[in-house]
Design a protein around this motif. Structure first.
Motif, PDB file in Angstrom:
ATOM      1  N   ASN A  10      -0.115 -23.378 -38.296  1.00  0.00           N
ATOM      2  CA  ASN A  10       1.393 -23.230 -38.823  1.00  0.00           C
ATOM      3  C   ASN A  10       2.058 -22.634 -37.512  1.00  0.00           C
ATOM      4  O   ASN A  10       3.011 -22.933 -37.259  1.00  0.00           O
ATOM      5  N   PRO A  11       1.913 -21.466 -37.245  1.00  0.00           N
ATOM      6  CA  PRO A  11       2.404 -20.826 -36.170  1.00  0.00           C
ATOM      7  C   PRO A  11       2.421 -21.858 -34.673  1.00  0.00           C
ATOM      8  O   PRO A  11       3.579 -21.611 -34.240  1.00  0.00           O
ATOM      9  N   ILE A  12       1.306 -22.557 -34.471  1.00  0.00           N
ATOM     10  CA  ILE A  12       1.139 -23.311 -33.202  1.00  0.00           C
ATOM     11  C   ILE A  12       2.315 -24.574 -33.618  1.00  0.00           C
ATOM     12  O   ILE A  12       3.049 -25.034 -32.602  1.00  0.00           O
ATOM     13  N   VAL A  45       5.509 -25.217 -31.122  1.00  0.00           N
ATOM     14  CA  VAL A  45       5.663 -26.486 -30.268  1.00  0.00           C
ATOM     15  C   VAL A  45       7.179 -27.276 -30.883  1.00  0.00           C
ATOM     16  O   VAL A  45       7.726 -27.785 -30.040  1.00  0.00           O
ATOM     17  N   ASN A  46       7.241 -27.146 -32.208  1.00  0.00           N
ATOM     18  CA  ASN A  46       8.455 -28.241 -32.463  1.00  0.00           C
ATOM     19  C   ASN A  46       9.698 -27.381 -32.515  1.00  0.00           C
ATOM     20  O   ASN A  46      10.779 -28.050 -32.788  1.00  0.00           O
ATOM     21  N   THR A  47       9.860 -26.185 -32.546  1.00  0.00           N
ATOM     22  CA  THR A  47      11.042 -25.395 -32.517  1.00  0.00           C
ATOM     23  C   THR A  47      11.439 -24.981 -31.201  1.00  0.00           C
ATOM     24  O   THR A  47      10.860 -24.236 -30.717  1.00  0.00           O
ATOM     25  N   GLU A 102      10.961 -21.603 -26.395  1.00  0.00           N
ATOM     26  CA  GLU A 102      11.078 -21.018 -25.170  1.00  0.00           C
ATOM     27  C   GLU A 102      11.031 -19.558 -24.985  1.00  0.00           C
ATOM     28  O   GLU A 102      10.693 -18.936 -24.025  1.00  0.00           O
ATOM     29  N   LYS A 103      11.204 -19.020 -26.104  1.00  0.00           N
ATOM     30  CA  LYS A 103      11.192 -17.462 -26.103  1.00  0.00           C
ATOM     31  C   LYS A 103       9.555 -17.387 -26.111  1.00  0.00           C
ATOM     32  O   LYS A 103       9.379 -16.218 -25.193  1.00  0.00           O
ATOM     33  N   THR A 138       9.906 -32.148 -38.863  1.00  0.00           N
ATOM     34  CA  THR A 138       8.636 -32.450 -38.391  1.00  0.00           C
ATOM     35  C   THR A 138       7.571 -31.127 -38.794  1.00  0.00           C
ATOM     36  O   THR A 138       6.603 -31.452 -39.378  1.00  0.00           O
ATOM     37  N   ALA A 139       8.077 -30.335 -38.450  1.00  0.00           N
ATOM     38  CA  ALA A 139       7.112 -28.955 -38.400  1.00  0.00           C
ATOM     39  C   ALA A 139       6.915 -28.574 -39.909  1.00  0.00           C
ATOM     40  O   ALA A 139       5.919 -28.428 -40.245  1.00  0.00           O
TER      41      ALA A 139
END
Length: 312
Positions: free
Chosen positions: A290-292, A296-298, A303-304, A244-245
């Protein structure tokens, strides 16, 4: 600050006009562009910091996300500081060498960006279709080497364009109706023959973007074929979530870039101010989102990031 006092007759300078017809609104227009630029820098540097400090994330997929973050930072930074200086301080002058340098860096970084998206598609193909061999096919070292190949490819492909522009004669008109030195925007100011520039620019776009899109489509075609052989809905959902990402990043990267590139050559009906605004949007929105999208999707990266935010 006083206006940057240059005229089009100055033989050593070009003048970037900003957004044609909206010069009086430059200060207001700068607000969303500056906001997107700053958010993009913060988000991408956050990704680089977290992946760099967390050994658990030292994997090919996260190395690719870091490469994408570096290209996002490079793309926006090669254009936005000069754009904002035009909006805020009316500093419109730029030398030919400065123009060619800006042109070289943002175009090379754009080609590297496209190459990284291809490597990411290959990464997803291996992860879904050959999961047991993933760690042996895509190692960290091999991923870095693929990234270096993408950089070399970009430099070799684009290096002729600035050289072709430098050979052109420029007459009285040195007013660039843009906020940065786009290749065709500069070439069209020449009073010489720019046929070679047009042909090479078009061939370059077709080869790089066309081949990269075909490789991405091939990777996803093979992924879809592999998924059709699996009846498990859970496996389908898992595969879709891992892609998805990457799909979202592709949709944010290629269509705006193609529009900005091709509208100079074919679509003369696009108003100059719309073309300029859309071109600038291309350089700030993907680096911001892109980083968002990946954050969100990874799950592991999310979590980190959450852990560091909680510490803060």
């Amino acid at each position: 600050m006083a206006d940057f006092n240059l005229t089009s007759s100055d033989p050593s300078m070009f003048i970037l006009l900003g957004i044609p017809g909206l010069e009086d609104s430059h200060m207001w227009i700068s607000i969303p562009f500056c906001t997107c630029y700053v958010i993009g820098l913060l988000a991408n540097f956050t990704i680089l910091f977290i992946v760099g400090t967390e050994k658990a994330l030292h994997k090919p997929m996260y190395l690719l996300i870091c490469m994408l973050a570096l290209t996002d930072i490079g793309m926006s930074t090669s254009v936005m500081p000069k754009t904002l200086s035009i909006f805020w301080f009316n500093l419109k002058g730029i030398t030919l060498d400065g123009c060619l340098a800006q042109m070289f860096f943002f175009q090379v970084i754009s080609i590297v960006h496209s190459g990284i998206l291809v490597i990411m598609a290959f990464d997803r193909y291996v992860a879904i279709c050959n999961p047991l061999r993933y760690s042996t096919i895509l190692t960290n070292t091999r991923t870095v080497k693929l990234g270096l190949v993408g950089v070399i490819r970009a430099i070799l492909f684009f290096l002729p364009l600035p050289l072709l522009v430098r050979r052109l004669p420029f007459c009285a008109n040195r007013l660039i109706q843009h906020t940065f030195c786009d290749h065709m925007a500069v070439a069209k100011l020449s009073c010489g023959d720019i046929t070679i520039n047009r042909i090479y620019g078009m061939v370059l776009a077709l080869i790089v973007i066309g081949v990269d899109l075909m490789l991405i489509a091939l990777s996803y075609g093979l992924i879809i074929r592999a998924l059709l052989r699996i009846s498990s809905k859970k496996a389908h959902q898992k595969a879709l979530s891992t892609c998805t990402a990457h799909i979202l990043v592709i949709l944010m990267s290629y269509p705006p870039g193609l529009f900005a590139s091709l509208s100079y050559r074919f679509n003369q009906g696009v108003a100059p101010h719309l073309h300029t605004i859309f071109s600038n949007v291309y350089f700030v929105t993907p680096p911001m989102f892109n980083p968002i999208v990946y954050g969100v999707n990874t799950k592991e990266l999310r979590e980190k990031v959450g852990k560091y935010l909680c510490r803060t």
